[in-house]
Design an enzyme around this catalytic site. Structure first.
Site, PDB file in Angstrom:
ATOM      1  N   CYS A  15      44.953  24.260  46.057  1.00 43.87           N
ATOM      2  CA  CYS A  15      46.254  24.988  46.780  1.00 43.87           C
ATOM      3  C   CYS A  15      47.092  24.020  47.543  1.00 43.87           C
ATOM      4  CB  CYS A  15      45.446  25.661  47.629  1.00 43.87           C
ATOM      5  SG  CYS A  15      44.575  25.161  48.798  1.00 43.87           S
ATOM      6  N   CYS A  39      36.117  24.259  40.658  1.00 45.19           N
ATOM      7  CA  CYS A  39      35.982  24.386  42.117  1.00 45.19           C
ATOM      8  C   CYS A  39      34.541  23.370  42.534  1.00 45.19           C
ATOM      9  CB  CYS A  39      35.358  25.548  42.731  1.00 45.19           C
ATOM     10  SG  CYS A  39      33.918  26.468  42.054  1.00 45.19           S
ATOM     11  N   VAL A  87      53.232  14.020  66.252  1.00 44.76           N
ATOM     12  CA  VAL A  87      51.915  13.485  66.319  1.00 44.76           C
ATOM     13  C   VAL A  87      51.058  14.208  65.336  1.00 44.76           C
ATOM     14  CG1 VAL A  87      49.961  12.936  67.944  1.00 44.76           C
ATOM     15  CG2 VAL A  87      52.633  12.937  68.756  1.00 44.76           C
ATOM     16  N   LYS A 111      37.974  37.739  67.528  1.00 44.99           N
ATOM     17  CA  LYS A 111      38.810  37.320  66.305  1.00 44.99           C
ATOM     18  C   LYS A 111      38.625  38.376  65.318  1.00 44.99           C
ATOM     19  CE  LYS A 111      40.235  34.186  62.841  1.00 44.99           C
ATOM     20  NZ  LYS A 111      39.793  32.902  62.154  1.00 44.99           N
ATOM     21  N   GLU A 124      46.907  34.899  29.636  1.00 44.68           N
ATOM     22  CA  GLU A 124      46.833  35.466  28.410  1.00 44.68           C
ATOM     23  C   GLU A 124      48.432  35.335  27.872  1.00 44.68           C
ATOM     24  OE1 GLU A 124      45.829  39.706  26.024  1.00 44.68           O
ATOM     25  OE2 GLU A 124      44.999  39.081  27.853  1.00 44.68           O
ATOM     26  N   ARG A 162      45.079  51.578  28.586  1.00 44.75           N
ATOM     27  CA  ARG A 162      43.489  51.506  28.894  1.00 44.75           C
ATOM     28  C   ARG A 162      43.228  52.196  30.102  1.00 44.75           C
ATOM     29  NH1 ARG A 162      38.377  48.776  27.111  1.00 44.75           N
ATOM     30  NH2 ARG A 162      39.776  47.315  26.173  1.00 44.75           N
ATOM     31  N   THR A 166      42.796  47.228  22.274  1.00 47.24           N
ATOM     32  CA  THR A 166      43.458  48.302  22.150  1.00 47.24           C
ATOM     33  C   THR A 166      44.443  48.360  21.127  1.00 47.24           C
ATOM     34  OG1 THR A 166      44.739  48.150  23.955  1.00 47.24           O
ATOM     35  CG2 THR A 166      43.136  49.719  24.283  1.00 47.24           C
ATOM     36  N   GLU A 183      34.258  41.855  31.496  1.00 47.40           N
ATOM     37  CA  GLU A 183      35.039  42.723  32.083  1.00 47.40           C
ATOM     38  C   GLU A 183      34.195  43.869  32.650  1.00 47.40           C
ATOM     39  OE1 GLU A 183      39.319  42.948  30.566  1.00 47.40           O
ATOM     40  OE2 GLU A 183      38.016  43.120  28.860  1.00 47.40           O
TER      41      GLU A 183
END
Length: 1308
Positions: A62, A135, A277, A412, A782, A859, A989, A1240
């Protein structure tokens, strides 16, 4: 109280210089001494490791310290303790120049597959805690750093260590389970605890996958393993028995000055009053990277003892300005343990804020002349600006002890608890007249209500002298609602929520103080709302995984929980991803030039400024494309149709030079009116064709027979894929016949090959696309990868040199699109019993600026009834044409959106009848022999089995009773529970995609090389394919290898998508292996006692081919929308989940208490991988439905472009109790070895958390006398939860009238 120091004019000292005028930078990497004579102040440690040293195990995820993929361990000598301090740090933010006399340990430095794995690496691999693996090195190093400091940590220590690490694949559970055995609470008996072996074994032939996969428990937790494997540096080496001297490093645009004394620091600040700084670089690094800031002079006071000192004074503790937040927390915790409670109120409040501030990697480096400055609302003069003068430095911060009659609390509220920027923060302090409940002094400060901290002074002044009671509360809320107002267009949005939070947080403070006063003054009755007073402390998660053990041949690996084949390499950093391919000798780097307007015509492009940038080689625009200027379904002209639309590219010698030049290009536009939201598309009828419809039964008659008719609507937000490895392409021209080789992180090598060939104007046979592995995909790679691949290929072709580009996270999020936002409207007819008899539903999907994969809405229609039989039904699907980057495939491919609306109307039906949603769901469930709206008969349905087992394993009935009791006893926290099924169709599909090829080579030594059309993105496809080949060929899996996926081995492949890759490629491999077995049969017959190697050699010497192609196409499928006939799917995967949550009605935050999942995966090919897919999909769905929000401005600009503003689930979001059970005895005759697809289908089960939240909100609304159906859009964010819990506080903060203001963000 902060102490500032004014600077004066004093002499400075410098060290020995090199010819460039810079000092030598001396540091250590994995025990090896590095002397860098030309250290660049703008270079990060990550870039140096990867590009200069070739240590690619440390990943770029990132570039803002938000994902942890770049985590390394730094070891720094502490002069005041004369010891080494080890700490985890983000290499993407660590300036190279800050590492003088620092030892860096990367994942390569602690172990390797070739040498020896460190137990930390081995444990995560064997625990199935590495899927895509991108990761994994960062998580390994976070754990390693923890164990270097604390060899026997508590689970809480481990969970804290991972607050700065993200994983998008695993769902986190196996990582925690694997590392739990290093902790005090964790561990296994090593098989000595029971007669049957492992103490973690389960009954009924099922067992915990984690424990049984690891057999080195005693060795792994030995103290010996925590000695570094490369202990070549020592305390003496780092300290050198000498004082550090001042340093100076000169770069192209920046000078880095590192003074060694306070006097020199003050002198340098006097000379360079505008110098920044830097200690941890957590802010400046991001400003340089993302805001194009240039700081000519950087002052780094790391060596100055006074700035790191901690002094215990009579009235508090004084921290030097360079003290890290981690060190501050340690000191404050020690003070809390040793001092009387009444003196530590402020310390506890600070600790509560530090607990949720960033991740450990940031806290380890982030930090907090001679006049004193009060830290009140005057200290911050603007956003990130303070009252310090340019020539002043921050010397220290004084945190005072609290008084006996003083109470302090801090709060917070953020979208996600861990490592997240707050929405609203509050710090409140009240002092009472001794012995009374009369307010003597009151301070109420808030962050997030203005660019700077604000104090509610008017409210506080009104309450002074008042008794602490109900009248004071009423006065405070009314006054604060008036005082804490916000402009409806304020940056950050969420105006009603933020205003309500100020009241809610004060109410929490009010209750807390009331409780403490009761203990001190004894004037008050016992507080009714104790549950609301306790701070959040997460419970250690526990889990159970249940699967059926296959009683087959011991040598048969199919059905066994074997480890992901790349897990070990991923844990050591040796697994090669696309950007890890070593640099070519003459390689160049490309950066994209993108549109800043959503809809406009380009009038002019000025590259003159960019041409003056160093290192620029060339620019690319449409005229430079030798072939077709088409990427997928999007054709380019002079009109840009979204922010992020690719206009051109810059090629330069380095990544930094290319990116700077791209930002220097100036483009003039003629803006046009954009269409951004679904509602705008509906209003302007901006749709793509065709508009799809599926209808069955007699809708009019169905509604006529219904006892009740209900209408409703729902919006489902989009989702960013957030694969940890962003899009990357390396294109290498081969020098003849227009040949081009591409290394691409893509799920669709053939699609990439085709479009690159079109762009280059050459036949596809001149382009080879190679995919080793991806660091995650989830559908996002994809089709959208070709946007980058085609541009990089054109650049390489033009320059005849290798060209590389890896998108930064903000670029990737801006350009590539994500999951389609959906808006659903429905009309449902039902009987008094709850039986649904008619449904008319319409879906609108925000497609963006191109059709891309238009089957998304199809879908959604195929799943519009989810798992319920509706005899009379009509569904219509519209794809909205808008000026957003084209949205694309994402795990579920429109199915989750379709089913989400179905569960919404199902919940509405139950609520309108006053029935349990679970009762109504069960009543309407499909049964065997029922047919779907698209006329497919359900002949092998296991829904009822999954439902009943889930209800039983979850203990639903007992939980329901306990929840109802809890809700009666608690006003401001509520619990909810929901059981949700899923039915997911397996097949593309698009009929033509349901095919696969494979190529199998047997070499004369008996080893086997497999190649198939699928790509590996962490889902374990290659592992399963090796298992399949092992069974068919009858040889150990150790003899089989898969190298990569490439277009020159298996052609014309379908994308790795639709959860069908194991089915398709497994069947193709089986076909190829069976062909080879048939060829080997004569030799086996001649030598029945021979070995595999004997038969292979005999066949070779008999001139029999030992290579075979395999092919498979899914039989008996093909659906026609026009006639609503044909078989749409080969089969269905089923599952059911039960989830319980607890919501905080005052803040909207929630806890995931428990989830039980029962999933039908047929006969699992690999239970460990399948359970990992179930858990990973569930956690991704948890993000979709409860957390992840993409914010777009009304002008179509994406406002959430990285982990700092876009939050995916973290370690702390796992359900406290998680049970995953794979349904027993459910073979599927439609797929390879009776298995089922798993990628999925489980994702939608996370909606059980959403509907449990809705159940809890219903209980909260009932307290205010509100019952019946209500709208709750997805995701169920803290804002939506809080606003839905209507109460006395929300009524004081009404929403501004729509149309009277321009919102900060819009619901797209």
């Amino acid at each position: 109280m902060e102490r500032a120091q004014e600077t004066g004019n004093m002499g400075d000292r410098t060290g020995t210089k090199t010819r460039s005028g810079s000092d030598e930078l001396i540091f250590f990497v994995n025990g090896k001494k590095i002397v860098e004579k030309n250290a660049d102040p703008e270079m990060t440690l990550l870039t140096y490791l990867r590009r200069k040293l070739g240590l690619t195990g440390t990943k770029l995820g990132c570039a803002e310290g938000g994902c942890g993929a770049c985590t390394v361990m730094l070891s720094r000598y502490q002069t005041h303790t004369k010891q080494l301090l080890h700490y985890a740090s983000n290499a993407c933010l660590a300036p190279l120049c800050s590492l003088h006399l620092v030892a860096v340990t990367t994942v390569e430095g602690i172990g390797s597959v070739a040498r020896k794995l460190h137990p930390v690496q081995e444990r995560i691999a064997k625990a199935h805690g590495s899927q895509c693996g991108f990761c994994t090195p960062g998580i390994v190093m976070s754990m390693y750093a923890l164990l270097r400091n604390n060899p026997t940590p508590m689970m809480a220590d481990m969970e804290e260590a991972f607050q700065g690490n993200l994983c998008r694949c695993t769902g986190y559970r196996p990582i925690l389970e694997g590392y739990k055995t290093f902790t005090v609470e964790g561990g296994c008996c090593g098989g000595r605890g029971q007669k049957n072996g492992c103490c973690m074994s389960n009954v009924n032939g099922a067992q915990n996958v984690i424990c049984c996969a690891i057999d080195m428990y005693n060795e792994l937790i030995s103290h010996i393993v925590f000695v570094p494997l490369l202990p070549l540096y020592s305390t003496q080496t780092l300290s050198k028995d000498r004082k550090p001297h001042s340093l100076c490093f000169h770069g192209e645009r920046m000078t880095w000055l590192q003074p060694d004394s306070l006097d020199e620091f003050l002198n340098l600040k006097w000379k360079h009053p505008d110098a920044r700084v830097v200690v941890g670089n957590t802010e400046v690094g991001q400003s340089v990277k993302f805001k194009n800031m240039v700081y000519p002079v950087i002052l780094a006071p790391t060596f100055i003892p006074e700035l790191s000192a901690v002094t215990h004074a009579e009235d508090g503790i004084v921290f030097g300005a360079a003290c890290t937040l981690s060190h501050m927390a340690v000191v404050l915790r020690q003070a809390v343990e040793s001092l009387p409670p009444h003196k530590t109120e402020v310390f506890l409040a600070v600790l509560e804020q530090l607990r949720w501030f960033a991740g450990v990697q940031i806290r380890n480096v982030a930090v907090n002349g001679s006049r004193e400055i009060q830290m009140d609302d005057g200290f911050f003069t603007g956003y990130r600006r303070t009252a310090l003068q340019p020539q002043q430095i921050l010397l220290s911060i004084h945190i005072p002890y609290s008084k006996k009659v003083e109470f302090v609390s801090a709060y917070k509220q953020s979208p996600r608890r861990e490592d997240d920027i707050s929405i609203v923060t509050a710090a409140m302090s009240v002092t009472f007249t001794p012995g009374t409940d009369v307010v003597e002094n009151l301070r109420l400060s808030f962050g997030g209500m203005a660019p700077t901290t604000v104090l509610a002074k008017k409210t506080a002044n009104r309450l002074i002298g008042r008794p602490w009671g109900e009248e004071l509360l009423e006065e405070a809320c009314n006054s604060m609602a008036e005082e804490m107002s916000l402009d409806p267009s304020v940056p950050g949005g969420m105006v009603t929520y933020r205003r309500t939070l100020t009241l809610s947080l004060f109410y929490k403070f009010y209750l807390t103080v009331l409780q403490k006063l009761r203990l001190q003054v004894c004037l008050f009755p016992i507080i009714r709302f104790k549950q609301q007073l306790s701070l959040y402390h997460p419970e250690t998660p526990s889990s159970v995984q249940i699967y059926q053990v296959q009683q087959s041949n011991q040598d048969d690996v199919v059905g066994r929980p074997i480890m992901h084949l790349s897990a070990m390499k991923q844990a050591t950093g040796e697994a090669v991803y696309c950007d890890d391919v070593p640099l070519y000798e003459n390689e160049l780097y490309l950066s994209l030039i993108t549109s800043s307007k959503a809809h406009a015509r380009i009038l002019s492009i000025d590259t003159s400024g960019a041409e003056r940038c160093p290192g620029v080689v060339c620019f690319l625009f449409a005229d430079d494309i030798p072939g077709s200027n088409t990427a997928g379904s999007l054709k380019f002209d002079e009109t840009v149709t979204c922010v992020g639309h690719i206009i051109g590219a810059v090629v330069a010698k380095t990544q930094l030079q290319a990116q700077r030049a791209a930002k220097a290009v100036r483009i003039e536009y003629e803006e046009r009116q954009p269409v951004i939201t679904i509602q705008e598309a509906i209003a302007t009828q901006s749709f793509y064709q065709p508009i799809r419809t599926i209808q069955k039964g007699d809708l009019e008659l169905g509604f006529k027979h219904a006892d009740h008719i209900l209408e409703g609507e729902m919006h489902i937000g989009g989702q960013e894929h957030f694969y940890l490895e962003t899009n990357v392409t390396l294109a290498v021209p081969r020098g003849e016949d227009g040949e081009m080789e591409l290394f691409v992180s893509t799920q669709a090598p053939t699609h990439t090959q085709s479009l690159v060939a079109m762009a280059l104007g050459v036949p596809a046979n001149r382009v080879v696309v190679r995919v080793k592995r991806m660091g995650g995909g989830f559908g996002g790679k994809e089709s959208r990868t070709t946007l980058l691949s085609t541009v990089v290929a054109v650049a390489a072709n033009k320059l005849k040199r290798p060209v590389r580009c890896m998108l930064d996270r903000d670029e990737d999020m801006l350009i590539t699109g994500g999951r389609h936002p959906f808006y659903g409207k429905y009309k449902v007819g039902f009987l008094n019993s709850g039986r649904v008899v008619a449904l008319d539903v319409t879906y609108y999907g925000n497609a963006g600026n191109s059709m891309d994969l238009s089957q998304i809405v199809e879908r959604a229609l195929f799943h519009m009834e989810n798992s319920y039989r509706v005899p009379n039904i009509r569904g219509r699907g519209f794809l909205c044409r808008t000026n957003l980057p084209s949205n694309t495939a994402f795990r579920g491919f429109g199915g989750p959106q379709g089913m989400m609306v179905a569960e919404n109307w199902m919940t509405d039906v139950a609520q309108s009848l006053g029935k349990s949603p679970e009762e109504v769901r069960r009543l309407n469930l499909y049964m065997k022999g029922d047919s779907t709206p698209f006329n497919q008969v359900l002949d092998q349905i296991t829904l009822d089995r999954c439902w009943d087992e889930c209800m039983s394993r979850s203990g639903y009935q007992q939980r329901r009773i306990a929840i109802d009791l809890y809700n009666r006893q608690n006003r401001w926290t509520k619990r909810g529970i929901a059981v949700v099924p899923t039915k997911f169709g397996i097949s593309f599909t698009a009929l033509f995609l349901n095919q696969a090829g494979a190529l199998v080579h047997i070499y004369t030594d008996g080893s086997v090389l497999l190649t198939h059309g699928g790509t590996e993105m962490g889902q374990g496809l290659h592992t399963k394919m090796v298992q399949v080949a092992s069974r068919v060929l009858g040889i150990p899996s150790s003899k089989i290898h898969i190298s990569e996926t490439s277009t020159n081995t298996v052609p014309n492949t379908s994308a790795t998508a639709a959860s069908a890759s194991s089915d398709l490629n497994g069947a193709a491999l089986k076909n190829a292996c069976e062909i080879l077995l048939k060829r080997l049969e004569p030799f086996k017959a001649k030598n029945p006692n021979g070995t595999w190697e004997d038969w292979v050699k005999a066949a070779y010497f008999d001139r029999v081919s030992l290579s075979a192609n395999g092919f498979y196409k899914t039989p008996d499928i093909g659906y026609d929308f026009e006639t609503n006939s044909g078989r749409a799917f080969s089969y269905f995967s089923y599952g059911v989940a039960c989830s319980e949550v607890e919501i905080d009605c005052l803040t909207g935050s929630h806890k995931n208490l428990s989830t039980t999942i029962v999933m039908d995966v047929g006969n699992s090919l690999n239970p460990a991988i399948d359970i990992g897919q179930v858990e990973g999909a569930f956690m991704q769905g948890l993000g979709l439905f409860t957390l992840e929000e993409l914010h777009y401005s009304p002008q179509g600009v994406l406002l959430t472009r990285g982990p700092g503003s876009y939050k995916i689930p973290a370690f702390g979001d796992i359900p406290t109790q998680l049970t995953v059970s794979l349904l027993r005895d459910a073979p599927n005759d439609k797929a390879i070895f009776a298995s089922k697809a798993v990628g999925e289908p489980p994702l939608f089960l996370a909606s059980s958390v959403f509907y449990a939240i809705k159940d809890a909100i219903s209980a909260a609304r009932a307290e205010s006398g509100i019952t019946g159906p209500f709208r709750l859009d997805s995701p169920a964010s803290a804002e939506r939860i809080r606003n839905a819990c209507s109460d006395r506080f929300t009524k004081l903060c009404p929403l501004a009238e729509a149309g009277t203001f321009i919102p900060w963000s819009v619901q797209v």
